[in-house]
Structure formats: C-alpha cells, structure tokens
Design an enzyme around this catalytic site. Structure first.
Site, short mmCIF file in Angstrom:
data_model
loop_
_atom_site.label_atom_id
_atom_site.label_comp_id
_atom_site.label_asym_id
_atom_site.label_seq_id
_atom_site.Cartn_x
_atom_site.Cartn_y
_atom_site.Cartn_z
N TYR A 45 75.99 96.36 67.69
CA TYR A 45 74.90 96.88 68.14
C TYR A 45 74.59 95.96 69.32
CZ TYR A 45 71.90 100.04 65.38
OH TYR A 45 71.41 101.04 64.72
N GLU A 47 71.34 96.44 71.67
CA GLU A 47 70.24 96.59 72.53
C GLU A 47 69.92 95.52 73.91
OE1 GLU A 47 70.66 96.47 69.27
OE2 GLU A 47 68.91 98.02 68.31
N ASP A 191 71.17 117.34 89.07
CA ASP A 191 72.13 117.03 87.73
C ASP A 191 73.32 117.74 87.84
OD1 ASP A 191 73.06 117.70 85.18
OD2 ASP A 191 70.99 118.31 84.47
N THR A 217 76.59 114.43 82.66
CA THR A 217 77.30 114.52 81.32
C THR A 217 78.79 113.88 81.80
OG1 THR A 217 77.80 116.58 81.11
CG2 THR A 217 75.79 115.87 79.91
N LYS A 220 82.29 116.98 80.52
CA LYS A 220 82.51 118.50 80.86
C LYS A 220 83.67 118.37 82.01
CE LYS A 220 77.96 120.31 80.09
NZ LYS A 220 76.90 119.39 80.01
N ARG A 226 81.33 112.47 74.84
CA ARG A 226 80.28 113.08 74.88
C ARG A 226 79.06 112.08 75.15
NH1 ARG A 226 81.14 118.45 73.09
NH2 ARG A 226 79.18 119.05 73.70
#
Ligand code: DSN
Length: 411
Positions: A45, A47, A191, A217, A220, A226
């Site tokens: 983790y 954060e 985008d 992203t 692609k 991903r």
C-alpha cells in the site's frame, strides 16, 4: 493440482495466439511489462505520493513511481505527470473533478461520432450527469468540423474542451483545438489514449504544445499495463500554476486510495521500451498497415468512414453490404478475426446492434505483420462477410498465418 483459473488463462493464451487481434485498443504487452505487473510490488500500500506517503516501507515504491514519472516527463516533454489513475475513465474523472464544480460545462466529441463515454455522454455516465455536457459531432463526411466546434464553443463557453477520440481515423488537429480553447478561455484536455504510441513515433501531431492537460491509457498503442497517466503541460502550468496540485489531489485522495505500484512499475517498463528507436519504427508500421488495410477494403467495395485512415484504426460502414456490425463481428470471430461492432457517425441503429465494425492494426503490427498480411486479411474479411460458410476454412488459414508471427515473448 493446478487451479482452474490457470487452465482458463492457458486457453486465453492460445486464443490470443491463434487469432488476429484487430480491436484497435488492444495490444500485446512485453514479458517484462507482465513481469513487473505480476511482481511483489502488488503487495504494497502506498497512499500519497513519493516522499509524502501515509504508510511506512516506501523506500522502493518511491523509486518505482519516481522512475515512471521521470520517464514520462522526458518522453513527452511535459511539466508534471501523475501515474496513479487506475485506468482511462478514472484519469478523465480526476481531471474534471480537479477543474470543475458540479454542473460546470464540458464539451467533447459525441460517442456515436467516435468520442468516449467519459467525454460527456449524457444521462448514464458521471461525465454527463454530474457535469453540464455539450457535445460536438463529426460532419456527414465523417470528419471533425473545427469551424463548427468553434461556433459551439463561442456560444456555450465550456470551461473544459476535450480533444480525444476512440473511433476516429483521422489526425486530430490539436493546434486548432488549442486556438479554440484559447479563444473561449477554456482548458484544453487532450485524451490521447488511442494514439499515444503514434505520437511517440512522430506519426501523429503531438498535443503537448497546445493542450493544458493530457490523459492517456497505457495499454493501447503504448503496449504497457492497463493503467493511465495524467500529464500537465508547460502551457497548462503557465496558465494555472496550481494545476499539478489540483490534479494530484483529485486523483488521491479525491477519487482513489492506494496506487497500484505494480502497475506503475509496468508503466515505467513500457515507457522505457517506448523511448527506443524500435518503438518508433513500430508506430510507423502501425500506420502503414492501417492505411493499406483501409485501401484494400475500399477496393473491395467497403465504405470506410471518412474515406480512409491516417492512424491505427478504421470504422467500416457496412450498410452497403447489407449486414449489421454485430453479425459481421460474430462471423469474423468464427474465422479467428476479432474486431468490434461499432456505431458509425449518426448511426440510426442502437449501440448494441450498430451499422459498422472497427478494425485496427496495433496488435498485428506488434506480431510483426506488414502490408502483405493486410492485403490477405482484407480479402478474408470480404470472403467471410459475403460467404459466411467459408469462415471455418478461413479460420484454418488464419491459424497457419499466425504461426509465422508469434506473440513476442510468447513463442
Ligand atoms: N474501450 C476503449 C476502446 O476500445 O476504445 C476505450 O476506452
């Protein structure tokens, strides 16, 4: 005993190996990307951001995240990068929540004309429900009409204009978008999820000099895991000195909890690969392959929306072939050619049974296919859609063809 899930994954490996993956948003990530993704980093983790974490034990996660950020900054020449968004939709959401209050206005390309759900699709998405969304459309010729966008923007005065597409086959004129955004005092978000690899390869105009913020992203045309990134350009920072902070706060704690450091490590690997000359060659070949495929299909009587392609994809309007997009996509899958049914601009049919299909070349190009293979694939598409009973025969031919083009790292 092997868990059943691994048997399913093995079958999926065979499916990916034996079919032609022609959904333009899909690609094959390298073994190194997958190794980082499946690494022990997933246990941690983290954060917060490097140097400002809420939990202890961040010596190496900080290094991982900093490396991903510095590679992205260098590759795109931008001022600030956030590599934590879980994927493209959360990345776009973070930008909106960073810049806009409830009911403020965004303006993006209509979904049926090649936009994305998060670009303001009304009624059922956060982008259309929480914000006031006005959209622009492509013209009858399938092309973005920049004069029309300018007049809508002047009338509507959106706070944010989105220049981005998921099924548009022409160059997006980010320079013109920049002029329009400047004229109406709007932020410009580019985008670039679909075309990021082409921008790196220099075969698509870069939005970096014109946009304030860029989302992409990473799975692609970039061939990473991903995930997603939000980049603040030097222009954006000049316009709003608090922009980087607003974006970071919107991602965490605004929308997300702990970042997926294994994904971020895999993004860093993909960015490292994309910085090599070999990747630029790949991007150029993606475009050459798409152009050849579109030409061949057009020669066989298929109508390509906008008349052709400048990028990695094309949308084929099947109305003249008297077959629906969904039926066509299902038939092609029987032959091992995997595409997606897609709306054509101003489609009178519903999204689940649209009038077209969308095809792309990023994954085939990763396997090493070139123009010669595109000619063959166009012929197969034509045969299958005219004579569905030939699908089984063509599936055998597809299986033979792909033997010569193994998935890299998956011989
Ligand atoms: N689902 C993606 C695509 O196929 O284009 C967009 O996010």
């Amino acid at each position: 005993m092997v868990d059943e899930i691994f048997r399913i994954i093995e079958k999926e490996t065979v499916r990916q190996r034996e079919t032609l993956m022609m959904i333009p948003s899909e690609n094959y990530a390298s073994r190194k990307v997958l190794e980082a993704l499946g690494s022990i980093l997933q246990n941690k983790y983290a954060e917060g951001y490097p140097g400002r974490r809420y939990y202890q034990g961040q010596k190496f996660t900080d290094k991982v995240e900093n490396l991903a950020i510095s590679r992205a900054k260098k590759l795109f020449n931008v001022a600030h990068v956030n590599v934590q968004p879980y994927s493209g939709s959360p990345a776009n959401a973070a930008v909106y929540f960073a810049l806009l209050d409830r009911n403020e206005k965004i303006m993006g390309l209509d979904l049926s004309c090649g936009g994305h759900l998060t670009h303001g699709y009304p009624k059922i998405t956060f982008s259309g429900k929480y914000f006031n969304s006005v959209s622009y459309q492509t013209g009858k010729n399938g092309l973005i009409d920049y004069d029309e966008i300018e007049s809508i923007a002047l009338k509507e005065k959106p706070k944010l204009i989105i220049a981005g597409t998921t099924s548009y086959s022409r160059i997006v004129d980010f320079a013109r978008f920049g002029q329009i955004a400047n004229k109406v005092g709007a932020y410009l978000l580019a985008d670039i999820a679909h075309i990021v690899g082409l921008i790196i390869a220099g075969v698509h105009l870069s939005p970096v000099p014109y946009a304030d913020i860029i989302t992409t992203t990473t799975h692609k045309s970039l061939r990473g895991p991903r995930g997603a990134m939000i980049m603040v350009t030097k222009k954006g920072l000049k316009k709003d000195q608090g922009l980087s902070k607003k974006i970071d706060r919107a991602v965490f704690p605004g929308l997300q909890g702990g970042p997926h450091e294994n994904v971020i490590a895999a993004i860093a690997v993909a960015l490292g690969e994309a910085g090599k000359e070999k990747f630029k060659k790949y991007g150029r070949q993606v475009v050459k392959n798409a152009s050849r495929l579109a030409d061949e299909l057009a020669g066989l009587g298929f109508e390509i929306v906008s008349g052709g392609t400048d990028n990695h994809l094309m949308v084929v309007d099947l109305r003249n072939k008297r077959i629906g997009g969904k039926v066509a996509a299902e038939l092609l899958e029987k032959a091992g050619i995997v595409v997606n049914a897609n709306s054509i601009p101003h489609d009178s049919n519903p999204p689940l049974a649209p009038s077209g299909i969308r095809l792309g070349t990023p994954a085939l190009t990763t396997r090493g296919m070139e123009e010669k293979e595109m000619v063959q694939i166009a012929k197969w598409i034509d045969i299958i859609l005219a004579n569905p009973h030939q699908a089984v025969q063509i599936k055998k031919a597809v299986k033979e063809l792909v033997k010569n083009f193994p998935i890299p790292d998956f011989p």
